[in-house]
Design a protein around this motif. Structure first.
Motif, PDB file in Angstrom:
ATOM      1  N   LYS A  82       0.822  -1.205   0.000  1.00 10.49           N
ATOM      2  CA  LYS A  82       0.000   0.000   0.000  1.00 10.49           C
ATOM      3  C   LYS A  82       0.859   1.258   0.000  1.00 10.49           C
ATOM      4  O   LYS A  82       0.534   2.243  -0.630  1.00 10.49           O
ATOM      5  N   THR A 121      -2.382   4.281   5.549  1.00  8.11           N
ATOM      6  CA  THR A 121      -3.464   3.379   5.913  1.00  8.11           C
ATOM      7  C   THR A 121      -2.939   2.026   6.372  1.00  8.11           C
ATOM      8  O   THR A 121      -3.672   1.229   6.935  1.00  8.11           O
ATOM      9  N   VAL A 122      -1.683   1.725   6.133  1.00 10.42           N
ATOM     10  CA  VAL A 122      -1.101   0.465   6.573  1.00 10.42           C
ATOM     11  C   VAL A 122      -0.879   0.533   8.077  1.00 10.42           C
ATOM     12  O   VAL A 122      -0.258   1.466   8.578  1.00 10.42           O
ATOM     13  N   ASN A 123      -1.388  -0.451   8.825  1.00 10.23           N
ATOM     14  CA  ASN A 123      -1.204  -0.464  10.268  1.00 10.23           C
ATOM     15  C   ASN A 123      -0.804  -1.855  10.746  1.00 10.23           C
ATOM     16  O   ASN A 123      -0.623  -2.773   9.935  1.00 10.23           O
ATOM     17  N   GLU A 177      -2.514  -4.123  12.194  1.00 10.91           N
ATOM     18  CA  GLU A 177      -3.479  -5.166  11.861  1.00 10.91           C
ATOM     19  C   GLU A 177      -3.230  -5.721  10.459  1.00 10.91           C
ATOM     20  O   GLU A 177      -3.359  -6.936  10.228  1.00 10.91           O
ATOM     21  N   ASP A 178      -2.865  -4.852   9.515  1.00 13.26           N
ATOM     22  CA  ASP A 178      -2.553  -5.322   8.163  1.00 13.26           C
ATOM     23  C   ASP A 178      -1.355  -6.267   8.189  1.00 13.26           C
ATOM     24  O   ASP A 178      -1.333  -7.296   7.501  1.00 13.26           O
ATOM     25  N   VAL A 179      -0.369  -5.911   8.991  1.00 15.63           N
ATOM     26  CA  VAL A 179       0.843  -6.737   9.054  1.00 15.63           C
ATOM     27  C   VAL A 179       0.544  -8.077   9.707  1.00 15.63           C
ATOM     28  O   VAL A 179       0.965  -9.136   9.205  1.00 15.63           O
ATOM     29  N   ARG A 207      -2.285  -9.720   9.940  1.00 14.48           N
ATOM     30  CA  ARG A 207      -3.124 -10.575   9.084  1.00 14.48           C
ATOM     31  C   ARG A 207      -2.305 -11.213   7.977  1.00 14.48           C
ATOM     32  O   ARG A 207      -2.436 -12.415   7.708  1.00 14.48           O
ATOM     33  N   ARG A 208      -1.464 -10.428   7.328  1.00 13.37           N
ATOM     34  CA  ARG A 208      -0.662 -10.954   6.226  1.00 13.37           C
ATOM     35  C   ARG A 208       0.343 -11.987   6.733  1.00 13.37           C
ATOM     36  O   ARG A 208       0.601 -12.996   6.073  1.00 13.37           O
ATOM     37  N   LEU A 224       4.516  -4.507   2.531  1.00 15.94           N
ATOM     38  CA  LEU A 224       3.466  -3.498   2.717  1.00 15.94           C
ATOM     39  C   LEU A 224       4.021  -2.087   2.877  1.00 15.94           C
ATOM     40  O   LEU A 224       3.274  -1.120   2.935  1.00 15.94           O
ATOM     41  N   TYR A 244       5.344  -0.814   5.521  1.00 19.64           N
ATOM     42  CA  TYR A 244       4.776  -0.314   6.773  1.00 19.64           C
ATOM     43  C   TYR A 244       5.808   0.530   7.515  1.00 19.64           C
ATOM     44  O   TYR A 244       6.953   0.129   7.673  1.00 19.64           O
TER      45      TYR A 244
END
Length: 343
Positions: A5, A9-11, A13-15, A17-18, A51, A53
């Motif tokens: 991304k 918006t990358v946080n 939770e995104d990390v 989950r992936r 991502l 991040y």
């Protein structure tokens, strides 16, 4: 592989989950606060890279209860003097994993107040105030802050408040005595913001030294804005007023550069007709032509001292304020020589 991304918006939770792990595991990997299996660590770091991040450092410091950000406020970042101090401070900070926020006041007390408010809003762990302007009321506020603070040339030490002080008077006195010994009997002083105490001290030192030579030396003073343009205008004022000094003492090197330019454009030779001195010994003073006679202030030492006062090493503590004193030294180069009539 999915495209990262690469935005805010990358946080976490995104990390998580992936990577297929918990948020706490991601946090442990990023902060290196607890052991994590090598395979898990590699997987998390791979996802972080994919991502793109970037951790929210401010949120991290608030959550952990300890900020890794320091604040630096200076009077004029255009002047290499302040920049040199900042660079030394920043170098030490990065070596100890601190980030640095910097603000420039342009000698405005109002901007100083707003800069302090900005730093406090960012929850800095310590604050270096490298300025010449300081309202007395601010010292009271500093004393009430539960925060390590280091001041330069203003205020007084106190609880959690340290001060770095340069003996400017000694540097000016040495300069004037040297010029007098070279036969100069018409001297001028170029300053700026002479209502500010650290700068006024240099002018006062010049005037006090002139008293020692009462009846022997003619002198004049002028002030303009800090910078080469201000130095040029101040020198132009002397020449247009009919006062032609054989030596010009400048409050700093930055203004001395403008003095040299005005003398050159007026057809006056340095140092054959007019000697010029600066103050600070910024790096450019060695490379202008002719190389500038000046007074050395160890800017890197000031930057290192400021950082050490805010982030003491080992068993040291920074709760009790200290005063660090610096004695400047005269550096003689090619912009000074015997007065014309002494040649």
């Amino acid at each position: 592989m999915a495209e990262g991304k690469g935005d805010e918006t990358v946080n976490l939770e995104d990390v998580d989950r992936r990577a297929g792990v918990s948020i706490s595991t991601v946090s442990r990997v990023l902060n290196n606060t607890a052991p994590v299996k090598n395979t898990t660590r590699s997987r998390v770091l791979k996802v972080v890279k994919e991502l793109r991040y970037h951790p929210n450092l401010q949120a991290r410091s608030l959550a952990g209860g300890k900020s890794q950000t320091l604040g630096v406020i200076v009077s004029n970042l255009e002047n290499p003097f302040f920049l040199d101090i900042f660079r030394a401070f920043e170098s030490d900070a990065h070596q100890h994993d601190y980030e640095v926020l910097v603000a420039n006041t342009d000698y405005s007390p109002r901007r100083l107040v707003s800069s302090i408010q900005l730093m406090m809003g960012r929850r800095v762990a310590g604050l270096a105030v490298i300025v010449s302007e300081m309202e007395p009321s601010l010292m009271k506020e500093f004393a009430e802050m539960n925060l390590p603070i280091v001041l330069y040339d203003v205020g007084t030490p106190g609880q959690n408040i340290h001060k770095i002080r340069v003996n400017y008077e000694k540097g000016i006195h040495k300069t004037v005595e040297y010029l007098y010994s070279m036969g100069h009997r018409r001297m001028a002083f170029v300053g700026h913001h002479t209502g500010l105490t650290p700068l006024l001290d240099r002018k006062k030192s010049f005037l006090n030294t002139m008293k020692q030579y009462a009846g022997q030396v003619e002198f004049a003073t002028a002030a303009d804005r800090d910078g080469p343009e201000g130095g040029q205008l101040a020198m132009r004022h002397f020449l247009e007023s009919g006062f032609k000094p054989t030596a010009v003492i400048c409050v700093n090197d930055f203004m001395a550069f403008g003095v040299l330019k005005e003398l050159r454009e007026s057809g006056l030779r340095v140092p054959e007709e007019v000697s010029v001195t600066g103050y600070d010994n910024i790096r450019l003073s060695e490379f202008v032509y002719p190389p500038l006679t000046t007074v050395n202030i160890p800017r890197a030492d000031i930057g290192h001292t400021a950082f050490q006062a805010l982030v003491p090493s080992g068993e040291e503590t920074n709760s009790h304020g200290r005063e660090f004193r610096i004695n400047p030294e005269l550096v003689i180069r090619e912009t000074t020589g015997p007065a014309a009539r002494s040649r």
